[in-house]
Every structure is written in C-alpha cells, then in structure tokens.
Design a protein around this motif. Structure first.
Motif, PDB file in Angstrom:
ATOM      1  N   VAL A  11      -1.584  -1.792  -3.547  1.00  0.00           N
ATOM      2  CA  VAL A  11      -2.022  -0.681  -2.705  1.00  0.00           C
ATOM      3  C   VAL A  11      -2.585   0.369  -3.652  1.00  0.00           C
ATOM      4  O   VAL A  11      -1.860   0.912  -4.485  1.00  0.00           O
ATOM      5  N   ARG A  45      -5.178  -4.346   0.597  1.00  0.00           N
ATOM      6  CA  ARG A  45      -4.011  -5.184   0.335  1.00  0.00           C
ATOM      7  C   ARG A  45      -4.103  -6.505   1.085  1.00  0.00           C
ATOM      8  O   ARG A  45      -4.333  -6.540   2.289  1.00  0.00           O
ATOM      9  N   GLY A  55      -7.644   0.714   3.391  1.00  0.00           N
ATOM     10  CA  GLY A  55      -7.731   0.476   1.957  1.00  0.00           C
ATOM     11  C   GLY A  55      -8.289   1.692   1.253  1.00  0.00           C
ATOM     12  O   GLY A  55      -8.373   2.778   1.828  1.00  0.00           O
ATOM     13  N   ARG A  81     -10.146   6.774   0.890  1.00  0.00           N
ATOM     14  CA  ARG A  81      -9.515   5.855   1.845  1.00  0.00           C
ATOM     15  C   ARG A  81     -10.515   5.459   2.929  1.00  0.00           C
ATOM     16  O   ARG A  81     -11.395   6.233   3.313  1.00  0.00           O
ATOM     17  N   LEU A 154       5.362  -2.580  -1.614  1.00  0.00           N
ATOM     18  CA  LEU A 154       4.009  -2.344  -1.127  1.00  0.00           C
ATOM     19  C   LEU A 154       3.969  -1.922   0.330  1.00  0.00           C
ATOM     20  O   LEU A 154       3.039  -1.213   0.743  1.00  0.00           O
ATOM     21  N   LYS A 157       4.266   1.785   0.217  1.00  0.00           N
ATOM     22  CA  LYS A 157       3.031   2.392  -0.290  1.00  0.00           C
ATOM     23  C   LYS A 157       1.909   2.320   0.743  1.00  0.00           C
ATOM     24  O   LYS A 157       1.118   3.249   0.882  1.00  0.00           O
ATOM     25  N   GLN A 158       1.848   1.212   1.485  1.00  0.00           N
ATOM     26  CA  GLN A 158       0.823   1.096   2.523  1.00  0.00           C
ATOM     27  C   GLN A 158       1.037   2.139   3.618  1.00  0.00           C
ATOM     28  O   GLN A 158       0.080   2.715   4.134  1.00  0.00           O
TER      29      GLN A 158
END
Length: 200
Positions: A11, A45, A55, A81, A154, A157-158
């Motif tokens: 990420v 991801r 993303g 982003r 992750l 984090k996402q």
C-alpha cells in the motif's frame, strides 16, 4: 484520466519512497513509456480477490542500477491517491481510468498530530524496531508519513489510504497506537503489528 497500473503487494502512500526492481518485460515496457512521456503510474494493492479500488500514483525518480539482461532498479515516490473507475487490459500491462481523490474532510489539529506522533515514536521505541525516522512538519498532515513507516498489516494501511479526511486518519492511527501500546509495555519486542492492535 487513464494511467498505467502496477499491481503490487504493498500500500503506497503519498510522499512515501518506493524502491522497485523491474524485471518482467511488460513492466519494462511500461516504465520505458512512463520515462519517455514523463508520466506517473498507479500502484494498487493486489489482493487474493482482485485489486483494491483505491491506489496511489508514483513518480519515477532515478534509475539506481541497470543490469546487463535488461532488468533495473528504480526509486519512485508516492504522489496522488486515485480510485479505479474502469480497467483496460488491451496492453501487455494493465491500465485504468481513474478519478483522483483529494481530501474533502477536516484536517487534524496540531495538538492531535503531536499526540499521534508521540504515540508513534513510543511504539517504535518499545518494539525496538530499526525504522527510518520520518521528517514531520506538525503544521501539515502527518498521518501518511507515520503510516508509511509503520510495519502494520496491509488491510489497516489500505483503510487509511481510503479515508478522505486527515482528521479521521489521524484519529484511526491514534486509536491503533492506544490499543497497541499497553501490549508493547508488557511484552517482548515484536516485528510486525496487526491493524487491530494484536501482536504477531
């Protein structure tokens, strides 16, 4: 806007460094195009059930090393982003129509940022993790900088990347540390921490 996509098991956050080793021919082709046209590519991801919807674009910095067989190492950096609207698989590498995602919610206060940064550094010290210390300007959003340095899972984090408010991201990080720190204060050093605060 259509951009090339690079699905990875990471990420990427805006401002975060991203060193890459490029070896597959389709991505060599993609990088040659990006460098020739001076365009960014999208890092998204790759999950077992497909790609994440949100993303971050990456700009190409410098090529660190070129190998005789055509592989190369390159340093990139997270930029903006985006949200995937439509995938395009007509090229050797994946592309996507994307919409960019600026924040539309409130920013954290300086006091909230100071508290979040203090909790971050306490967690890193207690876990005895040797991590690069992010350069922080507490008058600007810091959540992405802290999260990029955090060895969390992750999924967590996402979630942070998906959020549209600096205040919300900062609060979520603070809650994460507040769950984690009591465990760190009474446990042995860890190597990775889960987004729900569980010690691995």
């Amino acid at each position: 806007m259509k951009i090339p996509l690079f699905p990875l098991d990471v990420v990427l956050f805006p401002g975060a460094p991203l060193p890459l080793h490029i070896f597959e021919e389709r991505y060599r082709e993609m990088f040659r195009r990006c460098m020739a046209e001076q365009i960014d590519f999208g890092v998204v991801r790759a999950q077992e059930d497909g790609l994440a919807v949100v993303g971050c674009t990456a700009s190409i910095g410098r090529v660190m090393h070129r190998y005789e067989d055509g592989r190369f190492d390159v340093m990139c950096q997270g930029e903006r982003r985006f949200e995937i609207e439509l995938l395009d698989d007509t090229h050797a590498y994946l592309q996507a129509e994307v919409d960019f995602l600026p924040d539309d919610g409130p920013e954290a206060t300086r006091a909230e940022r100071e508290q979040c940064a203090a909790l971050h550094f306490e967690a890193i010290e207690l876990a005895r993790l040797e991590l690069p210390m992010p350069h922080l300007d507490l008058d600007k959003p810091i959540a992405f900088s802290l999260a990029a340095a955090l060895p969390a899972d992750l999924d967590f984090k996402q979630q942070l990347l998906d959020m549209r408010s600096d205040a919300s991201r900062t609060r979520k990080l603070q809650e994460f540390y507040e769950v984690l720190l009591p465990q760190l204060r009474t446990s042995s050093p860890i190597r990775k921490v889960q987004g729900n605060g569980r010690v691995m």
